[in-house]
Scaffold this active site. Structure first.
Site, PDB file in Angstrom:
ATOM      1  CD  GLU A  78      -2.939  -1.177   0.200  1.00 47.81           C
ATOM      2  OE1 GLU A  78      -2.834  -0.364  -0.757  1.00 47.81           O
ATOM      3  OE2 GLU A  78      -3.831  -2.026   0.275  1.00 47.81           O
ATOM      4  CG  HIS A  99      -9.078  -2.114   2.706  1.00 50.30           C
ATOM      5  ND1 HIS A  99      -8.311  -1.599   1.680  1.00 50.30           N
ATOM      6  CD2 HIS A  99      -8.198  -2.681   3.561  1.00 50.30           C
ATOM      7  CE1 HIS A  99      -7.035  -1.875   1.910  1.00 50.30           C
ATOM      8  NE2 HIS A  99      -6.940  -2.527   3.044  1.00 50.30           N
TER       9      HIS A  99
HETATM   10  P1  13P Z   1       1.276  -4.929   3.535  1.00 50.75           P
HETATM   11  O1  13P Z   1       1.795  -6.055   4.386  1.00 50.75           O
HETATM   12  O2  13P Z   1       1.707  -5.066   2.089  1.00 50.75           O
HETATM   13  O3  13P Z   1       1.650  -3.592   4.105  1.00 50.75           O
HETATM   14  O4  13P Z   1      -0.306  -5.026   3.481  1.00 50.75           O
HETATM   15  C1  13P Z   1      -1.060  -5.139   4.642  1.00 50.75           C
HETATM   16  C2  13P Z   1      -2.456  -4.638   4.492  1.00 50.75           C
HETATM   17  O5  13P Z   1      -3.155  -4.554   5.487  1.00 50.75           O
HETATM   18  C3  13P Z   1      -2.983  -4.233   3.187  1.00 50.75           C
HETATM   19  O6  13P Z   1      -4.257  -3.665   3.316  1.00 50.75           O
END
Ligand code: 13P
Length: 220
Positions: free
Chosen positions: A82, A164
């Site tokens: 992200e 989300h």
């Molecule tokens: P990352 O481990 O790539 O930071 O992703 C975690 C997450 O919560 C994505 O929404």
């Protein structure tokens, strides 16, 4: 050690502390969530992808440029999937220096139900985090999420991401963490009032009074 190097090390340590706190408070689970700090106009510290934010070490944190280029990082670790969302916040809010993304369970429940937390039912919701709008769902991990946030970034410090989670941003990492905690607490308070059968919202006059009284600390 130079002052810049000392500041950077302290920021790395603080990211680890904040990750542990998010994890201990169950605002994230497993490898969820990501955290960044903008050190200056050229360098951003970013948590690695697929690593538990509850078990980070300062040397695990990567350094990226505002265009996403990797500047520094331990071999085998890649920046959060992200990272583009964090960069979009810094691009559109030059007054912000830290971003926290988590999946706080009650607040995310509202995002799953397609609801923001915009009407003020508690003084904190007038001031910090302030009203929290819902950004409609887009798939994570690409350009869609950062683009979807842009219209909401001004005037808020916390956003719910449809189906989300949530993102908070502030001038300091501690404030961004507190906004995330406060968002979750207020979501629980609101849900309790809903379950009890009635929500007494504060009036526009009451909200304006609070924003005036707490102007220096009110979210903008
Ligand atoms: P990352 O481990 O790539 O930071 O992703 C975690 C997450 O919560 C994505 O929404």
């Amino acid at each position: 050690m130079s002052e810049a190097a000392r500041n950077e090390w302290e920021a790395r340590e603080e990211i680890c502390q904040v990750g542990r706190r998010l994890y201990d408070l169950f605002l994230v689970a497993g490898n969820n969530g990501n955290i960044s700090v903008r050190l200056n106009e050229r360098e951003i510290l970013m948590t690695p992808t697929h690593v538990s934010k509850g078990m980070l070490r300062p040397e695990d944190i990567l350094k990226i440029a505002p265009d996403g280029a990797l500047l520094e990082g331990r071999s085998g670790l890649k920046p959060s999937s992200e990272y583009r969302m964090h960069l979009a916040v810094y691009r559109h809010r030059p007054d912000m220096h830290a971003v926290v993304h988590a999946h706080p369970p009650t607040a995310t429940g509202f995002a799953v139900a397609g609801r923001g937390l915009e009407r003020v039912f508690h003084p904190e919701m007038a001031i910090s985090p302030g009203p929290v709008p819902l950004v409609p769902y887009v798939p994570p991990g690409g350009d869609e999420l950062p683009e979807s946030l842009v219209p909401y970034l001004a005037g808020h410090r916390a956003l719910l991401l449809g189906n989300h989670g949530a993102v908070t941003y502030a001038p300091t990492l501690r404030e961004a963490l507190f906004l995330m905690e406060s968002l979750e607490l207020n979501a629980r308070i609101y849900l309790t009032a809903v379950q009890l059968g009635h929500v007494n919202y504060l009036s526009d006059e009451q909200v304006a009074f609070l924003r005036d009284r707490y102007a220096p600390v009110a979210a903008r």
